[in-house]
Design a protein around this motif. Structure first.
Motif, PDB file in Angstrom:
ATOM      1  N   ALA A 284       0.831  -1.211   0.000  1.00 36.00           N
ATOM      2  CA  ALA A 284       0.000   0.000   0.000  1.00 36.00           C
ATOM      3  C   ALA A 284       0.862   1.256   0.000  1.00 36.00           C
ATOM      4  CB  ALA A 284      -0.925  -0.006   1.213  1.00 36.00           C
ATOM      5  N   ALA A 285       1.915   1.242   0.807  1.00 35.94           N
ATOM      6  CA  ALA A 285       2.816   2.395   0.863  1.00 35.94           C
ATOM      7  C   ALA A 285       3.477   2.633  -0.494  1.00 35.94           C
ATOM      8  CB  ALA A 285       3.882   2.163   1.942  1.00 35.94           C
ATOM      9  N   TYR A 286       3.865   1.554  -1.168  1.00 35.88           N
ATOM     10  CA  TYR A 286       4.478   1.678  -2.493  1.00 35.88           C
ATOM     11  C   TYR A 286       3.496   2.269  -3.503  1.00 35.88           C
ATOM     12  CZ  TYR A 286       6.257   0.325  -7.080  1.00 35.88           C
ATOM     13  OH  TYR A 286       6.660   0.344  -8.390  1.00 35.88           O
ATOM     14  N   LYS A 287       2.259   1.780  -3.468  1.00 37.00           N
ATOM     15  CA  LYS A 287       1.242   2.287  -4.394  1.00 37.00           C
ATOM     16  C   LYS A 287       1.004   3.783  -4.178  1.00 37.00           C
ATOM     17  CE  LYS A 287      -1.434   0.468  -6.794  1.00 37.00           C
ATOM     18  NZ  LYS A 287      -1.470   0.385  -8.280  1.00 37.00           N
ATOM     19  N   TYR A 288       0.898   4.185  -2.917  1.00 41.16           N
ATOM     20  CA  TYR A 288       0.687   5.599  -2.615  1.00 41.16           C
ATOM     21  C   TYR A 288       1.892   6.441  -3.033  1.00 41.16           C
ATOM     22  CZ  TYR A 288      -3.609   4.968   0.126  1.00 41.16           C
ATOM     23  OH  TYR A 288      -4.892   4.702   0.526  1.00 41.16           O
TER      24      TYR A 288
ATOM     25  N   ALA B 264      -5.483   0.113  -2.109  1.00 43.81           N
ATOM     26  CA  ALA B 264      -4.773   1.361  -2.408  1.00 43.81           C
ATOM     27  C   ALA B 264      -5.150   1.882  -3.787  1.00 43.81           C
ATOM     28  CB  ALA B 264      -3.267   1.128  -2.319  1.00 43.81           C
ATOM     29  N   ARG B 265      -5.300   0.969  -4.736  1.00 44.61           N
ATOM     30  CA  ARG B 265      -5.674   1.369  -6.097  1.00 44.61           C
ATOM     31  C   ARG B 265      -7.058   2.008  -6.113  1.00 44.61           C
ATOM     32  NH1 ARG B 265      -5.415  -2.616 -11.403  1.00 44.61           N
ATOM     33  NH2 ARG B 265      -5.876  -1.015 -12.977  1.00 44.61           N
ATOM     34  N   LEU B 266      -7.997   1.413  -5.357  1.00 45.97           N
ATOM     35  CA  LEU B 266      -9.355   1.949  -5.302  1.00 45.97           C
ATOM     36  C   LEU B 266      -9.391   3.311  -4.625  1.00 45.97           C
ATOM     37  CD1 LEU B 266     -12.321   1.261  -5.977  1.00 45.97           C
ATOM     38  CD2 LEU B 266     -12.517   0.289  -3.676  1.00 45.97           C
TER      39      LEU B 266
END
Length: 254
Positions: free
Chosen positions: A60-64, A221-223
């Protein structure tokens, strides 16, 4: 073991999904493992959940990080203090009766839910123009407080971090969620170091759960990034309400 593992992996996926958006995945993952594996010590089960939590939070941190610009000074101050305080909190579990603290947390959470619900602009737009030095000082202070809470009690840590980044530091929901994920990495790492050093991790469950937590975190995270601040605000209210119910139930059954 196969049926138990399937149930735990499903819970890990849901926890990763929720946690990536607003935190609070522990509200699903922790009760699930306590119910599915009741014959193990509680410390061992709590330690086991930290592996999937760390894995999902990392994704999640990477996606953000690909879409949100981090305030590195604030992030380092908050995460480093949270890391140290979480160690102290974990060490203090045996010395402090957290049942005394839970009623206070319940009142705070109810206040957070009411304020967020009625203040429609809360976390939708950025505000508060603190100086850089004041931002760092505030981040370090709340990192200490929330890190200690995470080590001592745990549930709702992600929601409290998001609340601080919004109400105190002036971030919007997306920015607050992104920064909260990075701080959660520090506190999860602390917990893993503590529990692994005492032999309280069941890797045969932790590693498969980690894979499913990662998948949930990826989609969550994508949503969140796709739907924006208003969607995250609604999810935040749902998770805070769930945390309130959990604390209220634990207090009533005493």
């Amino acid at each position: 073991m196969a049926q138990e593992l399937v149930l735990l992996c499903l819970a890990a996926f849901a926890a990763g999904f929720i946690d990536a958006i607003v935190g609070g995945g522990g509200l699903l993952q922790t009760p699930a493992i306590l119910l599915v594996l009741p014959h193990y010590p509680v410390a061992t089960l709590l330690g086991t959940t930290k592996i999937p939590s760390l894995a999902g939070t990392s994704i999640a941190a990477y996606k953000y990080s690909r879409q949100v610009k981090f305030n590195l000074k604030v992030l380092v101050a908050c995460a480093s203090m949270a890391f140290l305080a979480a160690l102290l909190g974990a060490y203090s579990v045996s010395m402090i009766n957290n049942q005394v603290i839970k009623p206070v947390i319940l009142v705070v959470l109810i206040g957070v839910a009411v304020y967020t619900y009625f203040n429609k602009q809360f976390g939708i737009q950025k505000h508060k123009n603190h100086s850089a030095a004041k931002q760092v000082a505030l981040a370090a202070t709340f990192g200490l407080v929330i890190g200690f809470y995470d080590g001592l009690i745990g549930p709702g840590t992600g929601s409290f971090l998001i609340l601080v980044f919004i109400a105190v530091l002036g971030f919007d929901f997306i920015g607050a969620s992104a920064h909260a994920k990075m701080v959660n990495l520090a506190t999860n790492l602390t917990a893993i170091l503590y529990f692994s050093s005492t032999g309280h991790i069941l890797f045969q469950y932790a590693l498969p759960m980690a894979v499913f937590n990662i998948a949930g975190a990826f989609f969550g995270a994508r949503l969140a990034l796709l739907k924006g601040n208003k969607f995250v605000r609604i999810f935040f209210l749902i998770v805070v309400f769930g945390t309130i119910l959990k604390f209220a139930f634990e207090l009533l059954k005493r």
